[in-house]
Design an enzyme around this catalytic site. Structure first.
Site, PDB file in Angstrom:
ATOM      1  N   CYS A  70       0.864  -1.183   0.000  1.00 55.09           N
ATOM      2  CA  CYS A  70       0.000   0.000   0.000  1.00 55.09           C
ATOM      3  C   CYS A  70       0.895   1.226   0.000  1.00 55.09           C
ATOM      4  O   CYS A  70       1.731   1.378   0.894  1.00 55.09           O
ATOM      5  CB  CYS A  70      -0.901  -0.002   1.227  1.00 55.09           C
ATOM      6  SG  CYS A  70      -1.891   1.498   1.446  1.00 55.09           S
ATOM      7  N   CYS A 177      -0.553   3.617  -7.178  1.00 58.29           N
ATOM      8  CA  CYS A 177      -1.415   3.041  -6.138  1.00 58.29           C
ATOM      9  C   CYS A 177      -1.536   1.566  -6.459  1.00 58.29           C
ATOM     10  O   CYS A 177      -1.749   1.187  -7.622  1.00 58.29           O
ATOM     11  CB  CYS A 177      -2.795   3.717  -6.153  1.00 58.29           C
ATOM     12  SG  CYS A 177      -4.036   2.914  -5.098  1.00 58.29           S
TER      13      CYS A 177
END
Length: 263
Positions: A70, A177
């Site tokens: 992440c 991302c």
């Protein structure tokens, strides 16, 4: 060998699938936080607290390494995670692949969440690693949420909006991302229409972090080994199963043993 991965949601699937391809014999632990997601709008301290809880749940299963799959958690919680878990458990963070994207000196577009776009963190990476390249930061509002929900219509709309902000002469695209790597196909298609079909180079983080995790525990990639690795899924610390949305993506089906490996 056991490798754990953590994220707020299913963004960890891309890196987990990369580990599975490189070491089919590795046991995987996927630790996410459906009770606390999304992490992006949280304060840094709150996010770090959620990330630590998810990491602790994974650490109880005694992994050999932990991948923080992440970008947001890597920005705000990586130091705290390493302080608590290392040296017993090596912690590998996720950094947008700005340096390799900029190496050729082309026109680089960085697709990232609105919170990351323009942030001091991302601007610092651009300053340190993208000298000589023309860089455009492209915010992608709603894209991570659409991917998380496996909402095809919402993904299409968010990708189209981001593609419209991407320069037509772009040569390299950074997927900043982890969720975005699950929908690289629609992104490629939208940008092909934008650039007149020019061949673009896409830069994700899944395989680099998988390779780094193996390196940190002193093993090499052996993709030809028999697939004997198990899969454990944790949702906010509870033993669970892969969420239904995971099966919308080739990476999720690979991890569940369905379909061909992701190419």
């Amino acid at each position: 060998m056991k490798i754990a991965l953590m994220d707020s949601g299913i963004g960890l699937l891309a890196a987990a699938a990369a580990v599975r391809r490189l070491r089919p014999d590795a046991d995987l632990v996927l630790s996410s936080d459906p009770d606390g997601m999304p992490w992006g709008p949280r304060t840094p301290d709150d996010l770090a607290g959620r990330a630590l809880a998810v990491a602790r749940a994974a650490a109880e299963l005694r992994p050999d390494a932990l991948i923080v799959a992440c970008n947001t958690a890597s920005v705000h919680a990586l130091d705290a995670l390493r302080a608590e878990l290392e040296p017993a458990v090596p912690v590998i963070g996720t950094v947008p692949a700005i340096k390799p994207a900029a190496a050729a000196g082309g026109r680089v577009a960085i697709w990232a969440t609105p919170a990351t776009t323009g942030s001091p963190y991302q601007r610092g990476l651009i300053r340190d690693f993208a000298t000589g390249a023309r860089v455009t930061e492209v915010p992608c509002p709603g894209l991570a949420d659409a991917v998380e929900a496996a909402d095809d219509a919402a993904v299409t709309a968010a990708v189209a909006a981001a593609a419209a902000l991407t320069p037509a002469d772009v040569t390299d695209v950074v997927l900043g991302c982890t969720h975005y790597e699950l929908t690289e196909g629609p992104i490629r298609a939208a940008l092909a229409a934008r650039t007149g079909g020019a061949e673009l180079v896409f830069h994700g983080s899944a395989e680099p972090v998988a390779v780094q995790a193996l390196r940190r525990i002193g093993v090499t990639a052996e993709p030809g080994m028999p697939r004997t690795g198990g899969l454990t899924v944790l949702h906010s610390g509870r033993v669970a199963a892969l969420p239904a949305a995971a099966f919308a993506y080739a990476e999720g089906r690979l991890l569940a043993g369905q379909g061909a490996p992701v190419g």
